[in-house]
Design an enzyme around this catalytic site. Structure first.
Site, PDB file in Angstrom:
ATOM      1  N   HIS A  72      21.107 -15.826  24.212  1.00 56.30           N
ATOM      2  CA  HIS A  72      19.787 -16.414  23.688  1.00 56.30           C
ATOM      3  C   HIS A  72      20.197 -17.291  22.553  1.00 56.30           C
ATOM      4  CE1 HIS A  72      16.007 -14.037  25.401  1.00 56.30           C
ATOM      5  NE2 HIS A  72      16.890 -14.051  26.263  1.00 56.30           N
ATOM      6  N   TYR A 201       7.822 -14.554  18.778  1.00 56.22           N
ATOM      7  CA  TYR A 201       7.283 -13.882  17.459  1.00 56.22           C
ATOM      8  C   TYR A 201       5.978 -14.583  17.211  1.00 56.22           C
ATOM      9  CZ  TYR A 201      11.852 -11.488  16.844  1.00 56.22           C
ATOM     10  OH  TYR A 201      13.081 -10.690  17.163  1.00 56.22           O
ATOM     11  N   PRO A 293      10.920  -3.401  12.618  1.00 54.56           N
ATOM     12  CA  PRO A 293      11.894  -3.985  13.718  1.00 54.56           C
ATOM     13  C   PRO A 293      11.880  -5.465  13.716  1.00 54.56           C
ATOM     14  CG  PRO A 293      10.137  -2.849  14.415  1.00 54.56           C
ATOM     15  CD  PRO A 293      10.000  -2.443  13.054  1.00 54.56           C
ATOM     16  N   LYS A 297      17.172  -5.738  13.244  1.00 52.84           N
ATOM     17  CA  LYS A 297      18.230  -5.125  12.618  1.00 52.84           C
ATOM     18  C   LYS A 297      18.724  -3.984  12.808  1.00 52.84           C
ATOM     19  CE  LYS A 297      19.450  -9.249  11.014  1.00 52.84           C
ATOM     20  NZ  LYS A 297      19.704  -9.820  12.641  1.00 52.84           N
ATOM     21  N   TYR A 385      19.275 -13.911  11.358  1.00 50.76           N
ATOM     22  CA  TYR A 385      18.593 -13.553  12.624  1.00 50.76           C
ATOM     23  C   TYR A 385      20.063 -13.353  13.497  1.00 50.76           C
ATOM     24  CZ  TYR A 385      16.058 -12.334  16.812  1.00 50.76           C
ATOM     25  OH  TYR A 385      15.523 -12.027  17.782  1.00 50.76           O
TER      26      TYR A 385
HETATM   27  P1  RFL Z   1      19.526   7.027  16.179  1.00 49.78           P
HETATM   28  O1  RFL Z   1      19.538   6.090  17.209  1.00 49.78           O
HETATM   29  O2  RFL Z   1      18.359   7.753  15.545  1.00 49.78           O
HETATM   30  O3  RFL Z   1      20.461   8.370  16.572  1.00 49.78           O
HETATM   31  C1  RFL Z   1      20.678   9.754  15.729  1.00 49.78           C
HETATM   32  C2  RFL Z   1      20.748  10.601  16.734  1.00 49.78           C
HETATM   33  O4  RFL Z   1      20.957  11.903  15.898  1.00 49.78           O
HETATM   34  C3  RFL Z   1      20.457  12.721  16.607  1.00 49.78           C
HETATM   35  N1  RFL Z   1      19.844  13.994  15.591  1.00 49.78           N
HETATM   36  C4  RFL Z   1      20.541  15.137  15.411  1.00 49.78           C
HETATM   37  N2  RFL Z   1      21.903  15.433  16.066  1.00 49.78           N
HETATM   38  C5  RFL Z   1      22.117  17.018  15.596  1.00 49.78           C
HETATM   39  N3  RFL Z   1      21.399  17.663  14.653  1.00 49.78           N
HETATM   40  C6  RFL Z   1      20.571  17.078  14.043  1.00 49.78           C
HETATM   41  N4  RFL Z   1      19.763  17.754  13.173  1.00 49.78           N
HETATM   42  C7  RFL Z   1      20.107  15.857  14.622  1.00 49.78           C
HETATM   43  N5  RFL Z   1      18.735  15.201  14.117  1.00 49.78           N
HETATM   44  C8  RFL Z   1      18.864  13.981  14.627  1.00 49.78           C
HETATM   45  C9  RFL Z   1      19.197  12.421  17.343  1.00 49.78           C
HETATM   46  O5  RFL Z   1      18.789  13.218  18.494  1.00 49.78           O
HETATM   47  C10 RFL Z   1      19.931  10.934  17.681  1.00 49.78           C
HETATM   48  O6  RFL Z   1      20.601  11.108  19.066  1.00 49.78           O
HETATM   49  O7  RFL Z   1      20.237   6.573  15.010  1.00 49.78           O
HETATM   50  P2  RFL Z   1      21.480   5.438  14.782  1.00 49.78           P
HETATM   51  O8  RFL Z   1      22.486   6.091  15.605  1.00 49.78           O
HETATM   52  O9  RFL Z   1      21.642   5.264  13.302  1.00 49.78           O
HETATM   53  O10 RFL Z   1      20.840   4.243  15.351  1.00 49.78           O
HETATM   54  C11 RFL Z   1      20.008   3.264  15.056  1.00 49.78           C
HETATM   55  C12 RFL Z   1      19.053   2.675  15.886  1.00 49.78           C
HETATM   56  O11 RFL Z   1      18.477   3.751  16.930  1.00 49.78           O
HETATM   57  C13 RFL Z   1      17.716   2.190  15.168  1.00 49.78           C
HETATM   58  O12 RFL Z   1      18.019   1.575  14.032  1.00 49.78           O
HETATM   59  C14 RFL Z   1      17.017   1.396  16.148  1.00 49.78           C
HETATM   60  O13 RFL Z   1      16.853   1.836  17.340  1.00 49.78           O
HETATM   61  C15 RFL Z   1      15.637   1.013  15.205  1.00 49.78           C
HETATM   62  N6  RFL Z   1      14.566   0.949  16.156  1.00 49.78           N
HETATM   63  C16 RFL Z   1      14.543  -0.460  16.600  1.00 49.78           C
HETATM   64  N7  RFL Z   1      15.417  -1.372  16.381  1.00 49.78           N
HETATM   65  C17 RFL Z   1      15.446  -2.567  16.680  1.00 49.78           C
HETATM   66  O14 RFL Z   1      16.292  -3.588  16.064  1.00 49.78           O
HETATM   67  N8  RFL Z   1      14.420  -3.107  17.497  1.00 49.78           N
HETATM   68  C18 RFL Z   1      13.357  -2.168  18.079  1.00 49.78           C
HETATM   69  O15 RFL Z   1      12.827  -2.502  18.890  1.00 49.78           O
HETATM   70  C19 RFL Z   1      13.401  -0.995  17.490  1.00 49.78           C
HETATM   71  N9  RFL Z   1      12.731  -0.103  18.149  1.00 49.78           N
HETATM   72  C20 RFL Z   1      13.654   1.752  16.747  1.00 49.78           C
HETATM   73  C21 RFL Z   1      12.631   1.122  17.731  1.00 49.78           C
HETATM   74  C22 RFL Z   1      13.572   3.179  16.149  1.00 49.78           C
HETATM   75  C23 RFL Z   1      12.701   3.993  16.420  1.00 49.78           C
HETATM   76  N10 RFL Z   1      12.546   5.224  15.991  1.00 49.78           N
HETATM   77  C24 RFL Z   1      13.787   5.489  14.965  1.00 49.78           C
HETATM   78  C25 RFL Z   1      11.626   6.184  16.022  1.00 49.78           C
HETATM   79  C26 RFL Z   1      11.738   2.259  17.870  1.00 49.78           C
HETATM   80  C27 RFL Z   1      11.678   3.532  17.518  1.00 49.78           C
HETATM   81  C28 RFL Z   1      10.674   4.516  17.992  1.00 49.78           C
HETATM   82  C1  PHB Z   2      13.017  -5.348  21.369  1.00 45.76           C
HETATM   83  O1  PHB Z   2      13.302  -6.203  22.653  1.00 45.76           O
HETATM   84  O2  PHB Z   2      12.877  -4.167  21.760  1.00 45.76           O
HETATM   85  C2  PHB Z   2      12.864  -6.143  20.264  1.00 45.76           C
HETATM   86  C3  PHB Z   2      13.265  -7.390  20.326  1.00 45.76           C
HETATM   87  C4  PHB Z   2      13.431  -8.180  19.015  1.00 45.76           C
HETATM   88  C5  PHB Z   2      12.878  -7.528  17.829  1.00 45.76           C
HETATM   89  C6  PHB Z   2      12.500  -6.050  18.039  1.00 45.76           C
HETATM   90  C7  PHB Z   2      12.556  -5.358  19.323  1.00 45.76           C
HETATM   91  O3  PHB Z   2      12.753  -8.402  16.559  1.00 45.76           O
END
Ligand code: RFL
Ligand code: PHB
Length: 390
Positions: A72, A201, A293, A297, A385
């Site tokens: 993109h 957005y 989100p 980042k 970004y």
């Molecule tokens: P993760 O992906 O949360 O992975 C952590 C892992 O640790 C495990 N865990 C344990 N394991 C052993 N013992 C314990 N006591 C434990 N407690 C937890 C968990 O099961 C899990 O597998 O963290 P990591 O690796 O730092 O990665 C970070 C990303 O996942 C996160 O920053 C993003 O996904 C944030 N996020 C989003 N970011 C975006 O840029 N765009 C999004 O659309 C977006 N949607 C989201 C999200 C985070 C969400 N969370 C945390 C609730 C949507 C949600 C619902």
């Molecule tokens: C997504 O595709 O889940 C997404 C993309 C951009 C964002 C947040 C989430 O800023």
């Protein structure tokens, strides 16, 4: 059991760290609370910075990413009835982002880890961290009904925001910075073509909306909603009606409704813990910080932390130097705070805040007007970004 680095958590942060350490010939064991299938079932981020893609490339993990990821070169910002394209490539000297789901990144990392015969303990219960202030830390847990003790040199807490690693640090040793936003995002994943080839957005008086995608046939849409929104109040038809109302007429006309494959509410929060090192324990990824989100980042920061930490441990084991591990916290935090600033700024610009006075609403409009008018302002947005340098 014994390993050099015990990694808690098999999300993207723990898996990238494990892969980078393996590349340096450093032995690591990943300990994860959930099953592999559960980890892959979580629908989360979708946008990869070029630096993240570069790290995955250096691990030889770019096959499917190159074939299936979408490049993109820009995205649209909608504000009331206006639309502004942010031409990322033009504003950053050719940089771009890649749309490729966190699920797919995780899948690729898990497959590569299994193929290399590297061990991950899934469904580990009651993980506890011990003695990380000493030179002989260890981790205990229950796995397949057996009590395990894992002796190690270092522990990497990559276990997300609700994990055990940060919770194991004495409160007095930890400084926490937090902003909880008074709303959430209601997300829908659906197998229909995206309403636009690029992300949109959109700021609207009814609330923010985001049109994203996972592929040319799979869309990901979000609506700003209440933090405690009741999912059952949002049948698909209501979701699409509301989405169309918040988009410009052209984009709205191109929204194809379809049955949702997934629907969830994510709370929005900014959070940073300091420092990121406590003796022989390091925090990385969501365990250390959360961004709303809006700036895309979260995943990229988690991969960035893993990269810094892997480099620090490489210096320790391969070059006999403590310098990297001594500087990990400051180095990672410097980049984290900049991503926090950007995510907070973009969230503040585009969302509806019920407590805003007319003054603050005018400030949002002035900020958008300035972006329309000033290439310098658009460059600031674009360079953040696509991702600040690692
Ligand atoms: P993760 O992906 O949360 O992975 C952590 C892992 O640790 C495990 N865990 C344990 N394991 C052993 N013992 C314990 N006591 C434990 N407690 C937890 C968990 O099961 C899990 O597998 O963290 P990591 O690796 O730092 O990665 C970070 C990303 O996942 C996160 O920053 C993003 O996904 C944030 N996020 C989003 N970011 C975006 O840029 N765009 C999004 O659309 C977006 N949607 C989201 C999200 C985070 C969400 N969370 C945390 C609730 C949507 C949600 C619902
Ligand atoms: C997504 O595709 O889940 C997404 C993309 C951009 C964002 C947040 C989430 O800023």
């Amino acid at each position: 059991m014994r390993t050099q680095v015990a990694i808690i958590g098999a999300g993207p942060c723990g898996l990238v760290l494990g892969a980078l350490l393996a590349q340096s010939g450093i032995d690591a064991l990943i300990i994860e609370r959930k099953s592999g299938a559960y980890v892959l079932g979580r629908i989360r981020a979708g946008v990869l910075e070029q630096g993240t893609v570069g790290i995955l490339e250096s691990l030889g993990l770019d096959g499917r990413l190159k074939a299936e990821g979408l490049s993109h070169k820009g995205f649209a910002l909608g504000f009331a009835n206006r639309s502004l394209r942010i031409d990322l490539a033009d504003l950053t000297g050719g940089k771009q982002v890649t749309v490729y789901g966190q699920t797919e990144v995780t899948h690729d990392l898990m497959d590569a880890r299994a193929a290399a015969g590297l061990e991950t303990l899934y469904e580990a219960d009651g993980v506890e961290l011990h003695e990380f202030a000493s030179s002989k830390p260890y981790v205990t847990c229950k796995h397949n009904g057996m009590a395990l003790r894992i002796d190690c040199d270092f522990i990497a807490g990559c276990d997300g925001f609700h994990g055990v690693a940060r919770a194991s640090v004495p409160k007095v040793a930890l400084q926490e910075f937090e902003r909880v936003y008074p709303f959430g995002w209601l997300g829908v994943l659906v197998d229909v073509p995206p309403c636009d080839p690029e992300l949109i957005y959109a700021s609207h008086e009814r609330g923010f909306a985001l049109c994203s995608m996972r592929s040319l046939t799979r869309s990901r849409y979000y609506l700003q909603c209440r933090a405690d929104e009741d999912l059952s109040a949002w049948p698909d038809a209501r979701f699409y009606d509301e989405l169309r109302r918040r988009l410009d007429p052209q984009a709205a006309a191109h929204v194809v409704a379809g049955p949702s494959l997934e629907k969830s509410v994510a709370p929005l929060r900014s959070y940073v813990a300091e420092p990121l090192r406590f003796g022989r324990l390091f925090l990385a990824g969501d365990a250390a910080h959360i961004v709303p989100p809006t700036g895309a980042k979260g995943l990229n920061l988690a991969v960035g932390d893993a990269y810094y930490l892997a480099r620090a441990l490489h210096e320790y084991y391969r070059e006999g130097s403590d310098s990297g591990i001594n500087h990990y916290s400051a180095r990672a935090l410097d980049r984290i705070w900049k991503a926090e600033r950007f995510s907070w700024w973009m969230t503040s610009l585009l969302h509806r805040f019920d407590h805003y006075t007319p003054f603050e609403t005018r400030m949002q409009a002035a900020e958008f007007g300035y972006l329309e008018q000033s290439r310098a302002a658009r460059i600031v947005l674009a360079e953040n970004y696509v991702g600040l340098p690692l």
